[in-house]
Structures are given as structure tokens and as C-alpha cells.
Design an enzyme around this catalytic site. Sequence first.
Site, mmCIF file in Angstrom:
data_model
loop_
_atom_site.group_PDB
_atom_site.id
_atom_site.type_symbol
_atom_site.label_atom_id
_atom_site.label_comp_id
_atom_site.label_asym_id
_atom_site.label_seq_id
_atom_site.Cartn_x
_atom_site.Cartn_y
_atom_site.Cartn_z
ATOM 1 N N CYS A 115 0.527 -1.150 -0.039
ATOM 2 C CA CYS A 115 -0.320 0.248 0.333
ATOM 3 C C CYS A 115 0.874 1.442 -0.023
ATOM 4 O O CYS A 115 1.786 1.667 0.828
ATOM 5 C CB CYS A 115 -0.683 -0.035 1.450
ATOM 6 S SG CYS A 115 -1.743 -1.570 1.573
ATOM 7 N N GLY A 171 1.602 -5.763 9.082
ATOM 8 C CA GLY A 171 1.053 -6.833 8.272
ATOM 9 C C GLY A 171 -0.852 -7.258 7.801
ATOM 10 O O GLY A 171 -1.139 -6.285 8.381
ATOM 11 N N GLU A 172 -0.299 -7.816 6.811
ATOM 12 C CA GLU A 172 -1.758 -8.243 6.359
ATOM 13 C C GLU A 172 -2.334 -9.775 7.283
ATOM 14 O O GLU A 172 -1.495 -10.830 7.275
ATOM 15 C CB GLU A 172 -2.076 -8.290 4.892
ATOM 16 C CG GLU A 172 -2.841 -9.655 4.408
ATOM 17 C CD GLU A 172 -4.114 -8.627 4.567
ATOM 18 O OE1 GLU A 172 -4.558 -7.417 5.280
ATOM 19 O OE2 GLU A 172 -5.621 -9.097 5.100
ATOM 20 N N LEU A 228 -10.564 0.792 2.489
ATOM 21 C CA LEU A 228 -11.246 0.867 0.690
ATOM 22 C C LEU A 228 -10.037 1.688 0.484
ATOM 23 O O LEU A 228 -9.253 1.133 -0.307
ATOM 24 C CB LEU A 228 -12.313 1.127 1.627
ATOM 25 C CG LEU A 228 -13.362 1.232 0.127
ATOM 26 C CD1 LEU A 228 -13.394 -0.054 -1.096
ATOM 27 C CD2 LEU A 228 -14.486 2.498 0.404
ATOM 28 N N CYS A 346 -1.710 4.958 12.183
ATOM 29 C CA CYS A 346 -1.704 4.094 11.308
ATOM 30 C C CYS A 346 -0.982 3.929 9.580
ATOM 31 O O CYS A 346 -1.543 5.312 9.853
ATOM 32 C CB CYS A 346 -3.710 4.472 10.851
ATOM 33 S SG CYS A 346 -4.540 3.822 9.086
HETATM 34 S S1 SF4 Z 1 0.164 -3.069 6.553
HETATM 35 FE FE1 SF4 Z 1 -1.689 -3.015 5.885
HETATM 36 S S2 SF4 Z 1 -1.262 -0.794 4.984
HETATM 37 FE FE2 SF4 Z 1 0.545 -1.453 5.590
HETATM 38 S S3 SF4 Z 1 0.486 -2.256 2.843
HETATM 39 FE FE3 SF4 Z 1 0.343 -3.921 4.816
HETATM 40 S S4 SF4 Z 1 -1.750 -4.331 4.403
HETATM 41 FE FE4 SF4 Z 1 -0.963 -2.223 3.724
#
Ligand code: SF4
Length: 362
Positions: A115, A171-172, A228, A346
Site C-alpha cells: 500500500c 502486516g496483513e 478501502l 495507522c
Molecule cells: S500493513 Fe496494512 S496498510 Fe500497510 S502495506 Fe500492509 S496491508 Fe497495506
Amino acid sequence: MLEMSTAYIAPQSSGGAAPARCAWTLAEFAAAAGISRPCARGLYREFLLNSPLADMPAITRMDQGAGGIKFCMEAGHSGAVALETESVIVAMQSFHGHRWYTLCLSSQVGCRMGCTFCQTARMGLRRNLTAAEIVVQLMAARAILRGRVPMSGQSEASGADIRNLVFMGMGEPLDNFDAVVQAIRVFTDPNGFNMPMSRITVSTVGRIDGLKKLAALNWPHLRLAISLNAADDDLRSRLMPVNKAMPLAELRQALLEYPLPRRGRFLIEYVLIKDVNDSPQDAVKIAQWCRSLPVTVNVIAYNPQQPAPFATPGEDEMIAFVGQLRNLGIFAKRRVSHARELMGACGQLGNPNLRRASAAPA
Ligand code: SF4
């Protein structure tokens, strides 16, 4: 029995880390905990709630600010660079003055989702965390809040407890599905932390494969947040590369099929970026995409980064955008950024050394 129980959640000692005590005998742990008539269930709970810090990976950094406490724990090495988990204890307060704490957990060191508005992405994925390394973040946070970890300055949070867990750190979570699910099982185990599923939120970029696996678990009270950030495929693919493989229409369909409980809602997270996704047309596209989905849209201002590729919207722009969504019939809230001053809000997490190492030419 205790050896089996503690092995279930025991932190793994990884390269370079001081070895953690991973397997106590029942008698040893009972003696250390001062319990004269031990039973395995009671000791398991004691281990989770009040485990000695010496049993956990070392806390390598800790910063306290008005918005909370950010702490890092050792997680081995990548080459010469030490890896860390990053977690944030966020101080929350209701309109009526009631206070509580939310713990923001990491599921990976780094992230491979890419992202463009997120600092963690610049580290790349260093490795998945184990279930134990996720659970130990809660054990450490509880120790910090109980004053068992020396801090410079008085912890405003001393004695209080953590009410909510959110997988919104590094992380995801659906990219490390099995470990995250196992950690949630430990968090909700009535013999241990006994946390209600309804107080745990998994935040995802919208991994459709992960959403389907999550749906199959039949955990209707687990809260789901979808990042989103744009309701237009071109823009979303630029902000979030995952959208190229899993575009908005497919994501929407996966949410329509997700088994929410009656009156359940998805949290839709929208990072508002000045002059990128903050126009009235963007608000209309969000409203169209959300039609017939039960959602609460949380609008979050893009948080400053080092360096920052985008600009942060001002207060007036935030208020105006939330107002536009409400006028379009969307239940929208402005989410206040916590721990921004600690680089713990964030999109701000991630070890700067690892980001520099990732950016350096091979
Ligand atoms: S931590 Fe969340 S916002 Fe950051 S790159 Fe990974 S998925 Fe995307």
C-alpha cells in the site's frame, strides 16, 4: 500437562534473541507463581495473565505519548538487522469520560501488500509472526499496564486493562491466516484470556481468499475491518496493488456473501489523502459501492510519514468529507489518529533501519 499448555503459546526464541523459557514443569511454574495447590488449568491462566517478563522476547523499544504506548519486541534477525514486532497500546475515552485501552497487534514483520500510503510496506515482508509471537504482544502489554516494565515517566495507563484487540499493526493478517486464527483461539479461550470474540477486529486489505476462509470458521462475532481507501478501481489499484488481483466488484461480492450476524456491520476504513481521494466524486463512489452492505465508514486522516509521499488533509477537509458521506446516507465517523506523535498511528509502523535496507540497491 503444563508443558503442553505453555508450548501451545510459548514465544519462540529466534536468531539472536535471548532464549526465552519455553517449557516449564508444573512444579517449577507453580513454585515461581507462588501457587501451593496447582492445577494445569489455573497455571495455564496464570502463565498467560502474569507470566514473568523473563519468559518473553525482550522489549527493545518503548515510547509513551498522550495517545498511548508503542512498544517493540525482538523477533530475530534479517541479515545484520534486528527484527522487531511493533504494538501500540491506545488510550481510549468515551464521550462520558469512561476510559479503556485497545491493543493494536502486528501479525507480520513488515508486509508485502505494498500500500503506497503505508510505511510498513516499504520494509517488504520480513517474516510472518507465529501465533505465540502474536499472543505474547498481549502478555507484554498487560505487563506494561501493570507497571511491571520500567518506564521513564509515570505510565498514565497503570492498573488499567485492555478491552479490545485490533489486528491493525504491521502486516496483513489474512496473509498469515493460520497463525492469526490460532492466536484468536488463544485470546478467546475461556481457560486463558477469555476475551469475547466481539472485541477482536481483524483488519484486511480485502484478501478475498482469506475472507472466504474466515467465513468458513463461522465466527460471526469476530469484527471485520476492510481497508478501502478508494471506491474506484484505477485509483485503488494505485494506492493498493492488491486491488489489481482482487478488484472492488469481487471484494463487494465477498462481503455480501460473508456471514455477518443480524445487525452486524463491516468497518470500512478510509484513509483520506489530500487531493488524492478526498473529492465529492470520491464520496459518491463510496456511497455507491457500499449500497446494500451493512457498513460503518471510518474516515482516518493520512498520517505524516518519513518521508511522506502524500499530504495530510486539514481539519476542515476531514469534516467536509465525513459530512458528504452522511448526506449520501452513509453511517460515517471520523476516526481520530492515536499515537501519531510516537509514529504509532495507522500507516506509520515499521523499523526505519529495515526500510532503509529495503530501499538500498542490491
Ligand atoms: S500493513 Fe496494512 S496498510 Fe500497510 S502495506 Fe500492509 S496491508 Fe497495506
